[in-house]
Write a protein that holds these residues in place. Structure first.
Motif, PDB file in Angstrom:
ATOM      1  N   LYS A  61       0.850  -1.198   0.000  1.00 47.72           N
ATOM      2  CA  LYS A  61       0.000   0.000   0.000  1.00 47.72           C
ATOM      3  C   LYS A  61       0.883   1.245   0.000  1.00 47.72           C
ATOM      4  N   PRO A  62       0.663   2.154  -0.971  1.00 46.29           N
ATOM      5  CA  PRO A  62       1.452   3.393  -1.016  1.00 46.29           C
ATOM      6  C   PRO A  62       1.078   4.333   0.144  1.00 46.29           C
ATOM      7  N   VAL A  63       2.100   4.896   0.783  1.00 47.26           N
ATOM      8  CA  VAL A  63       1.890   5.874   1.860  1.00 47.26           C
ATOM      9  C   VAL A  63       2.608   7.185   1.564  1.00 47.26           C
ATOM     10  N   GLY A  64       3.328   7.219   0.457  1.00 51.96           N
ATOM     11  CA  GLY A  64       4.022   8.421   0.039  1.00 51.96           C
ATOM     12  C   GLY A  64       4.251   8.394  -1.462  1.00 51.96           C
ATOM     13  N   VAL A  65       4.308   9.570  -2.045  1.00 55.04           N
ATOM     14  CA  VAL A  65       4.585   9.682  -3.473  1.00 55.04           C
ATOM     15  C   VAL A  65       5.416  10.937  -3.697  1.00 55.04           C
ATOM     16  N   ALA A  66       6.361  10.825  -4.588  1.00 54.02           N
ATOM     17  CA  ALA A  66       7.172  11.973  -4.989  1.00 54.02           C
ATOM     18  C   ALA A  66       7.540  11.776  -6.449  1.00 54.02           C
ATOM     19  N   TYR A  67       7.433  12.871  -7.199  1.00 52.48           N
ATOM     20  CA  TYR A  67       7.829  12.762  -8.596  1.00 52.48           C
ATOM     21  C   TYR A  67       8.323  14.105  -9.112  1.00 52.48           C
ATOM     22  N   GLY A  68       9.039  14.023 -10.215  1.00 49.58           N
ATOM     23  CA  GLY A  68       9.548  15.211 -10.860  1.00 49.58           C
ATOM     24  C   GLY A  68       9.927  14.909 -12.291  1.00 49.58           C
ATOM     25  N   LEU A  98      17.163  27.678 -13.374  1.00 45.90           N
ATOM     26  CA  LEU A  98      16.121  26.933 -14.097  1.00 45.90           C
ATOM     27  C   LEU A  98      16.544  26.449 -15.478  1.00 45.90           C
ATOM     28  N   GLY A  99      17.724  26.848 -15.939  1.00 50.00           N
ATOM     29  CA  GLY A  99      18.156  26.483 -17.280  1.00 50.00           C
ATOM     30  C   GLY A  99      18.391  25.007 -17.481  1.00 50.00           C
ATOM     31  N   ASP A 100      18.703  24.289 -16.435  1.00 51.76           N
ATOM     32  CA  ASP A 100      18.920  22.833 -16.498  1.00 51.76           C
ATOM     33  C   ASP A 100      18.495  22.265 -15.145  1.00 51.76           C
ATOM     34  N   ALA A 101      17.176  22.269 -14.911  1.00 47.70           N
ATOM     35  CA  ALA A 101      16.657  21.935 -13.583  1.00 47.70           C
ATOM     36  C   ALA A 101      15.785  20.690 -13.590  1.00 47.70           C
ATOM     37  N   PHE A 102      15.912  19.933 -12.524  1.00 46.94           N
ATOM     38  CA  PHE A 102      14.991  18.848 -12.202  1.00 46.94           C
ATOM     39  C   PHE A 102      13.917  19.478 -11.324  1.00 46.94           C
ATOM     40  N   GLU A 103      12.684  19.487 -11.801  1.00 52.57           N
ATOM     41  CA  GLU A 103      11.586  20.108 -11.058  1.00 52.57           C
ATOM     42  C   GLU A 103      10.829  19.039 -10.283  1.00 52.57           C
ATOM     43  N   LEU A 104      10.921  19.109  -8.967  1.00 50.93           N
ATOM     44  CA  LEU A 104      10.192  18.188  -8.106  1.00 50.93           C
ATOM     45  C   LEU A 104       8.774  18.734  -7.985  1.00 50.93           C
ATOM     46  N   ALA A 105       7.835  18.082  -8.644  1.00 48.68           N
ATOM     47  CA  ALA A 105       6.477  18.607  -8.753  1.00 48.68           C
ATOM     48  C   ALA A 105       5.631  18.308  -7.524  1.00 48.68           C
ATOM     49  N   GLU A 106       5.723  17.103  -7.004  1.00 53.34           N
ATOM     50  CA  GLU A 106       4.901  16.699  -5.855  1.00 53.34           C
ATOM     51  C   GLU A 106       5.728  15.818  -4.931  1.00 53.34           C
ATOM     52  N   ILE A 107       5.615  16.085  -3.634  1.00 55.94           N
ATOM     53  CA  ILE A 107       6.248  15.270  -2.605  1.00 55.94           C
ATOM     54  C   ILE A 107       5.257  15.222  -1.453  1.00 55.94           C
ATOM     55  N   HIS A 108       4.656  14.061  -1.230  1.00 57.47           N
ATOM     56  CA  HIS A 108       3.621  13.957  -0.197  1.00 57.47           C
ATOM     57  C   HIS A 108       3.748  12.641   0.552  1.00 57.47           C
ATOM     58  N   VAL A 109       3.566  12.735   1.862  1.00 56.64           N
ATOM     59  CA  VAL A 109       3.577  11.561   2.726  1.00 56.64           C
ATOM     60  C   VAL A 109       2.284  11.584   3.536  1.00 56.64           C
ATOM     61  N   HIS A 110       1.609  10.445   3.593  1.00 60.11           N
ATOM     62  CA  HIS A 110       0.389  10.350   4.403  1.00 60.11           C
ATOM     63  C   HIS A 110       0.743  10.749   5.839  1.00 60.11           C
ATOM     64  N   PRO A 111      -0.122  11.528   6.502  1.00 59.53           N
ATOM     65  CA  PRO A 111       0.186  12.001   7.868  1.00 59.53           C
ATOM     66  C   PRO A 111       0.573  10.904   8.861  1.00 59.53           C
ATOM     67  N   ASP A 112       0.030   9.711   8.706  1.00 56.89           N
ATOM     68  CA  ASP A 112       0.378   8.610   9.619  1.00 56.89           C
ATOM     69  C   ASP A 112       1.836   8.185   9.491  1.00 56.89           C
ATOM     70  N   TYR A 113       2.498   8.591   8.411  1.00 52.20           N
ATOM     71  CA  TYR A 113       3.877   8.158   8.164  1.00 52.20           C
ATOM     72  C   TYR A 113       4.857   9.319   8.112  1.00 52.20           C
ATOM     73  N   GLN A 114       4.397  10.508   8.427  1.00 49.17           N
ATOM     74  CA  GLN A 114       5.274  11.669   8.432  1.00 49.17           C
ATOM     75  C   GLN A 114       6.192  11.632   9.660  1.00 49.17           C
ATOM     76  N   GLY A 115       7.326  12.290   9.550  1.00 51.26           N
ATOM     77  CA  GLY A 115       8.277  12.362  10.662  1.00 51.26           C
ATOM     78  C   GLY A 115       9.085  11.100  10.851  1.00 51.26           C
ATOM     79  N   LYS A 116       9.077  10.215   9.868  1.00 52.66           N
ATOM     80  CA  LYS A 116       9.797   8.942   9.964  1.00 52.66           C
ATOM     81  C   LYS A 116      10.893   8.804   8.905  1.00 52.66           C
ATOM     82  N   GLY A 117      11.216   9.904   8.225  1.00 54.69           N
ATOM     83  CA  GLY A 117      12.272   9.874   7.219  1.00 54.69           C
ATOM     84  C   GLY A 117      11.809   9.494   5.820  1.00 54.69           C
ATOM     85  N   VAL A 118      10.507   9.278   5.633  1.00 53.37           N
ATOM     86  CA  VAL A 118       9.995   8.873   4.323  1.00 53.37           C
ATOM     87  C   VAL A 118      10.181   9.997   3.301  1.00 53.37           C
ATOM     88  N   GLY A 119       9.804  11.215   3.662  1.00 56.24           N
ATOM     89  CA  GLY A 119       9.944  12.338   2.741  1.00 56.24           C
ATOM     90  C   GLY A 119      11.392  12.570   2.343  1.00 56.24           C
TER      91      GLY A 119
END
Length: 188
Positions: A61-68, A98-119
């Motif tokens: 089960k996914p509890v976090g997602v990050a993409y760019g 911004l001329g050669d950048a990796f854009e991190l669009a979304e970084i989210h961790v479900h609140p039940d799993y925050q503060g545990k190093g997932v992000g």
């Protein structure tokens, strides 16, 4: 135990309902914004260099997602931020970030799993091995755990108190040299 799994654009798009569930739990947006947010996320999957990490429990089960993805002219966020950076600091400075950048669009961790190093694991995992010169993202301009996380891996403020067109919340645009943690190139 939480593990990270890299997924491609097709699997990401198929998993958008789970992505949206994590986003909703983490960000608590107004319900009327969810359909539009889902469409935006789906469109991001076709940008060049798209990469995504799911943070998953042992049962999958996914509890976090990050993409760019690789940022370039013609992408809404890239164009809006570049204009604001140019107005404030000049074209050379904006191009440096911004001329050669990796854009991190979304970084989210479900609140039940925050503060545990997932992000942190997702941010560093996404940026690891990227060919771009810099990494950039936007985050709420408040004293949050996310802001501390980004500072902790080398991001610095580029713009603060920034309001996107049509929006009302204040954001910070932050950037870091790649690789993360201060080992990247000198930036303007």
């Amino acid at each position: 135990m939480i593990g990270l799994r890299r997924v491609g654009p097709d699997e990401f798009t198929k998993g958008l309902d789970a992505v949206l569930d994590i986003y909703t739990a983490a960000m608590r947006p107004p319900a009327d914004q969810l359909t539009g947010r889902k469409a935006i996320m789906g469109n991001h999957a076709v940008h060049p260099g798209f990469t995504c990490l799911f943070a998953e429990r042992a049962d999958g089960k996914p509890v976090g997602v990050a993409y760019g993805f690789h940022g370039e002219p013609g992408q809404w966020w890239h164009d809006v931020v570049r204009r604001a950076m140019t107005e404030l600091h000049g074209e050379d400075w904006a191009r440096g970030w911004l001329g050669d950048a990796f854009e991190l669009a979304e970084i989210h961790v479900h609140p039940d799993y925050q503060g545990k190093g997932v992000g942190r694991a997702m941010v560093t995992g996404l940026c690891e091995g990227r060919a771009e010169r810099t990494a950039v993202l936007s985050t709420r301009d408040q004293a949050t755990a996310a802001r501390r996380l980004y500072r902790g891996v080398g991001f610095v403020d580029l713009l603060t108190q920034f309001v996107f067109p049509g929006g009302y919340e204040r954001y910070a645009i932050v950037g870091a040299g790649l690789p993360l943690a201060g080992t990247g190139p000198d930036l303007p």
